[in-house]
Design an enzyme around this catalytic site. Sequence first.
Site, short mmCIF file in Angstrom:
data_model
loop_
_atom_site.label_atom_id
_atom_site.label_comp_id
_atom_site.label_asym_id
_atom_site.label_seq_id
_atom_site.Cartn_x
_atom_site.Cartn_y
_atom_site.Cartn_z
N TYR A 1 0.72 -1.24 0.08
CA TYR A 1 -0.12 0.07 0.00
C TYR A 1 0.77 1.23 0.03
CZ TYR A 1 0.74 0.87 5.19
OH TYR A 1 1.58 0.93 6.16
N CYS A 2 0.19 2.51 -0.49
CA CYS A 2 0.85 3.71 -0.37
C CYS A 2 -0.19 4.85 -0.10
CB CYS A 2 1.70 3.91 -1.52
SG CYS A 2 0.87 4.09 -3.27
N THR A 3 0.24 5.93 -0.47
CA THR A 3 -0.78 7.09 -0.10
C THR A 3 -2.04 6.90 -1.14
OG1 THR A 3 1.10 8.31 0.23
CG2 THR A 3 -1.17 9.66 0.11
#
Length: 322
Positions: free
Chosen positions: A177-179
């Site tokens: 996951y990331c922003t």
Amino acid sequence: MNKPYSILLYYCYTPIADPETFREEHHLLCLELNLLGRIIISKEGLNGTVSGLKEDCDKYMEIVKADPRFAKVDFKVDESDKHAFAKLHVRTKAEIVHSGLLHIDPNVRTGIHLEPKEFKAMKDREDVVIMDMRSDYEYSVGRFKNAVTLDIENFREFPEKIDALKEELKGKKILTYCTGGIKCEKASAFLLEQGFEDVYQLHGGIIKYGKEAGGEDFEGKCYVFDNRVAVDVNTVNPKVISKCHVCGTEEDRMVNCANPVCNLHVPICEKCGWELEGACSTECKEHPEKRPYDGTGYYQKNLNGYNPLKGFNRRKTSNVSK
Ligand SMILES: [Zn+2]
Ligand SMILES: [Zn+2]
């Protein structure tokens, strides 16, 4: 609610044949709609975060989506009282996020996209490892419970960190996951390339997870790249995980050190903020170039010389300049 402005976060991996021409057209579109923010265009796609009046942002999304190249673009929309940026930059670069992985095309191969609710249903399984693809200053203020983090200051450093994790990740389902989801497109593809077989990515990132899954088990705040600095995403079981850089009390208020030479990005509590006038240490407080502190810890970059039309051919600018 119903605030007058919107803040958009979006990306789309799609071939753009002539990035420079597209850049000019797109720059003009943003100027006409009075949008501010940062957009990166490359042969591989479009990556942006902008703010503007709600109706202007709606129009922008409509126009972008109407372009068949961007049919699958997914806009994350937040409401706001005001612009979240001071300037508009529309630039061309080699990649829409610098990873150094120019050979990877997420349209050919990438990790399986999980919608927020699917991610939520999978994240606590025994055979799952959740992996944060963001930089240290981002996950230090907020991350998923039990997430594996990488000791990186910049995304382009991530490939070299994977070797050391091989044992830990072996035989697991990896959920990245990331922003907003963009980094995971190439990061998950890279993991597949490295021989990991079960690789998934959180589609739309933390921001979309907050909106569609209540942000459950995301601890702390989500760092963002506009003047809000960090936003709340968890309405289910929120928790503060960071501490004031100065006094060590629980704190998630992110500030930039008022000394522009330091500009350290850390949580500092209200009390320490005023005591040190926005600096991260007494040394920085005494620094001759220290900026005045207004209680927010957010500093506009110097606007001197900023021209929204910079980068245009004269021929084209004549259409928009009065
Ligand atoms: Zn403090
Ligand atoms: Zn400092």
